[in-house]
Design a protein around this motif. Structure first.
Motif, PDB file in Angstrom:
ATOM      1  N   PRO A 150       0.804  -1.242   0.000  1.00 19.58           N
ATOM      2  CA  PRO A 150       0.000   0.000   0.000  1.00 19.58           C
ATOM      3  C   PRO A 150       0.832   1.284   0.000  1.00 19.58           C
ATOM      4  O   PRO A 150       0.464   2.253  -0.671  1.00 19.58           O
ATOM      5  CB  PRO A 150      -0.826  -0.128   1.284  1.00 19.58           C
ATOM      6  CG  PRO A 150      -0.953  -1.607   1.499  1.00 19.58           C
ATOM      7  CD  PRO A 150       0.341  -2.200   1.017  1.00 19.58           C
TER       8      PRO A 150
ATOM      9  N   GLY B 145     -11.987  -0.389   0.892  1.00 20.22           N
ATOM     10  CA  GLY B 145     -10.578  -0.791   0.939  1.00 20.22           C
ATOM     11  C   GLY B 145      -9.665   0.367   0.552  1.00 20.22           C
ATOM     12  O   GLY B 145      -8.456   0.313   0.783  1.00 20.22           O
TER      13      GLY B 145
ATOM     14  N   HIS C 166      -5.586  -1.796   4.514  1.00 16.84           N
ATOM     15  CA  HIS C 166      -5.212  -3.186   4.286  1.00 16.84           C
ATOM     16  C   HIS C 166      -5.209  -3.890   5.632  1.00 16.84           C
ATOM     17  O   HIS C 166      -4.424  -3.542   6.520  1.00 16.84           O
ATOM     18  CB  HIS C 166      -3.829  -3.264   3.631  1.00 16.84           C
ATOM     19  CG  HIS C 166      -3.389  -4.669   3.346  1.00 16.84           C
ATOM     20  ND1 HIS C 166      -4.048  -5.481   2.442  1.00 16.84           N
ATOM     21  CD2 HIS C 166      -2.383  -5.410   3.865  1.00 16.84           C
ATOM     22  CE1 HIS C 166      -3.457  -6.664   2.417  1.00 16.84           C
ATOM     23  NE2 HIS C 166      -2.446  -6.652   3.266  1.00 16.84           N
TER      24      HIS C 166
ATOM     25  N   THR D  36     -11.763  -2.288  -3.075  1.00 17.64           N
ATOM     26  CA  THR D  36     -10.310  -2.469  -3.148  1.00 17.64           C
ATOM     27  C   THR D  36      -9.718  -1.204  -3.753  1.00 17.64           C
ATOM     28  O   THR D  36     -10.451  -0.376  -4.314  1.00 17.64           O
ATOM     29  CB  THR D  36      -9.938  -3.653  -4.078  1.00 17.64           C
ATOM     30  OG1 THR D  36     -10.325  -3.286  -5.414  1.00 17.64           O
ATOM     31  CG2 THR D  36     -10.626  -4.949  -3.676  1.00 17.64           C
TER      32      THR D  36
END
Ligand SMILES: [Zn+2]
Length: 233
Positions: A20, A105, A48, A197
């Motif tokens: 990330p 996300g 995450h 996501t």
């Protein structure tokens, strides 16, 4: 809430381009080239597992590196990593609203001119568009799927505040009132877009920006973006 873990580099230093912290850096470069994060505005946060990764405030988004990234525990909102020379993003509570209320996300905030123009062209508390293929990229949670070509996409608009963090209550209310939305426009400011996501957040932000740009052009030509299908004579 400062922890002794300010320089916990293991939280952000990785050779994996999909870590990330690395994704935030590469996506910010990408968003800069699109005009979404010009002049330090805008930003992105990725959640995450129990970690939330955030770009810092007031920095040139296309020049950040992984060491500049803040890391917060989720859902306690305690900083696990806080680079001492940088300020946390003013967008942090707004990103958090998408994580807590929608289990997102990732959340992307842009200062896209097309998004701002759509808030200026819409007098009320929503912006809408219909009958455009690209709306099929936008999720519609109430159906468990996505918008269809013949559906009307409606995005709430909230009024801007002097300080970005003061938008939190309005953004949270809009998220509650529009359960199908994956975005909230902020008048004269930009847009917040979230997804399940990071890749969904990215493609949804791109699709929405495409629709914002298209709608601006339609209005210039005297067409109603949310109107019925008409054929030019
Ligand atoms: Zn902003």
């Amino acid at each position: 809430m400062m922890s002794q873990g300010n320089s916990r580099e293991e939280l952000v230093i990785s050779e994996d381009p999909n870590h990330p912290a690395n994704l935030i850096c590469s996506l910010c470069k990408n968003f800069y080239s699109l005009g979404w994060v010009t002049g330090t505005g805008g930003g992105i946060s990725i959640r995450h597992e129990s970690h939330v990764y955030l770009a810092p405030s007031g920095v040139q988004k296309e020049r950040i590196n992984a060491r500049d990234i803040f890391v917060m525990d989720f859902p306690t909102k305690t900083y696990l990593r806080r680079p001492p020379s940088l300020k946390p993003s003013a967008c942090t509570p707004l990103f958090m609203a998408s994580f807590t209320k929608r289990n997102a996300g990732a959340c992307i905030h842009t200062h896209s001119q097309a998004a701002v123009m759509c808030t200026l062209l819409s007098k009320g508390s929503t912006w809408s568009i219909a009958n455009v293929e690209q709306i099929k990229a936008i999720p519609r949670p109430s159906t468990g799927g996505y918008y269809g070509f013949f559906d009307k996409l409606v995005i709430p608009i909230i009024e801007n505040t002097a300080h970005e963090e003061d938008l939190t209550e309005r953004l949270g209310k809009a998220i509650d009132e529009y359960p199908d939305t994956c975005a909230v426009l902020v008048r004269r400011h930009g847009v917040y877009v979230w997804g399940d996501t990071v890749w969904k957040a990215k493609t949804q932000a791109e699709s929405l920006d495409y629709l914002f740009q298209l709608a601006v052009e339609m209005v210039k030509l005297g067409m109603d973006p949310a109107g019925p299908i008409t054929v030019a004579e």
